[in-house]
Design a protein around this motif. Structure first.
Motif, PDB file in Angstrom:
ATOM      1  N   UNK A 194       0.834  -1.205   0.000  1.00 53.30           N
ATOM      2  CA  UNK A 194       0.000   0.000   0.000  1.00 53.30           C
ATOM      3  C   UNK A 194       0.869   1.255   0.000  1.00 53.30           C
ATOM      4  N   UNK A 195       1.939   1.247   0.788  1.00 52.32           N
ATOM      5  CA  UNK A 195       2.852   2.392   0.810  1.00 52.32           C
ATOM      6  C   UNK A 195       3.516   2.568  -0.551  1.00 52.32           C
ATOM      7  N   UNK A 196       3.995   1.484  -1.143  1.00 52.27           N
ATOM      8  CA  UNK A 196       4.597   1.558  -2.480  1.00 52.27           C
ATOM      9  C   UNK A 196       3.620   2.116  -3.500  1.00 52.27           C
ATOM     10  N   UNK A 197       2.394   1.624  -3.452  1.00 47.70           N
ATOM     11  CA  UNK A 197       1.380   2.079  -4.409  1.00 47.70           C
ATOM     12  C   UNK A 197       1.089   3.562  -4.231  1.00 47.70           C
ATOM     13  N   UNK A 198       0.920   4.000  -2.987  1.00 45.52           N
ATOM     14  CA  UNK A 198       0.629   5.411  -2.727  1.00 45.52           C
ATOM     15  C   UNK A 198       1.795   6.289  -3.176  1.00 45.52           C
ATOM     16  N   UNK A 199       3.016   5.844  -2.903  1.00 48.94           N
ATOM     17  CA  UNK A 199       4.194   6.610  -3.322  1.00 48.94           C
ATOM     18  C   UNK A 199       4.325   6.659  -4.842  1.00 48.94           C
ATOM     19  N   UNK A 200       3.782   5.672  -5.524  1.00 46.60           N
ATOM     20  CA  UNK A 200       3.808   5.632  -6.987  1.00 46.60           C
ATOM     21  C   UNK A 200       2.658   6.439  -7.599  1.00 46.60           C
ATOM     22  N   UNK A 201       1.809   7.018  -6.742  1.00 44.25           N
ATOM     23  CA  UNK A 201       0.724   7.849  -7.244  1.00 44.25           C
ATOM     24  C   UNK A 201      -0.637   7.192  -7.289  1.00 44.25           C
ATOM     25  N   UNK A 202      -0.734   5.936  -6.832  1.00 41.54           N
ATOM     26  CA  UNK A 202      -2.038   5.280  -6.792  1.00 41.54           C
ATOM     27  C   UNK A 202      -2.849   5.902  -5.657  1.00 41.54           C
ATOM     28  N   UNK A 203      -4.054   6.261  -5.970  1.00 42.18           N
ATOM     29  CA  UNK A 203      -4.929   6.901  -4.997  1.00 42.18           C
ATOM     30  C   UNK A 203      -6.030   5.930  -4.569  1.00 42.18           C
ATOM     31  N   UNK A 204      -6.434   6.050  -3.328  1.00 41.07           N
ATOM     32  CA  UNK A 204      -7.580   5.286  -2.856  1.00 41.07           C
ATOM     33  C   UNK A 204      -8.832   5.995  -3.369  1.00 41.07           C
TER      34      UNK A 204
END
Length: 147
Positions: free
Chosen positions: A91-101
């Protein structure tokens, strides 16, 4: 640590953090969300990215029942927490890559409250359902009572 604590405070005041109240989604899920947000911050993410990491992580644990075999926090809890650590990292990797919830974290927390409230009691840390009531789970409980 402050970020993780703040996330836990928000969850605890708007939903559940114990398996007895809201299932493993509350106990393990809260820890996963706290870790995801804190990891995002530790790795240089913005507060907005940390909040997205929380939402991404919590959505992945919605509906997870609490079914400790023998009432102990060994089966399946240790494994769930291990997989939860991987989820927090992802989840941290995804958020840092710009993936938004897509669903905001505060709304995910409200859904966790709704789902936990609707969860049958036997699936909330009672050992009355789920893995605790499989043939192997019942055998382990019987062996524990015999000791």
């Amino acid at each position: 640590m402050f970020a993780a604590g703040a996330i836990g405070y928000v969850i605890a005041n708007n939903s559940f953090v114990s398996g007895a109240e809201g299932g493993c989604q509350a106990e393990v899920g809260s820890a996963i969300g706290m870790a995801a947000g804190a990891l995002t911050e530790l790795r240089g993410g913005t507060p907005a990215q940390a909040v997205h990491a929380v939402g991404l992580a919590l959505k992945n644990s919605l509906g997870l029942i609490c079914d400790p075999v023998g009432g102990l926090v060994e089966i399946p809890c240790i494994v769930r927490n291990g997989f939860g650590a991987v989820t927090a990292l992802a989840a941290a990797d995804m958020a840092l890559a710009g993936v938004r919830s897509v669903i905001p974290s505060d709304e995910v927390i409200q859904v966790m409250l709704e789902v936990g409230s609707a969860m049958p009691e036997k699936h909330r840390e009672t050992a009355g359902g789920g893995l605790a009531q499989t043939p192997t789970g019942r055998r382990i409980m019987s062996e524990l009572k015999g000791k």
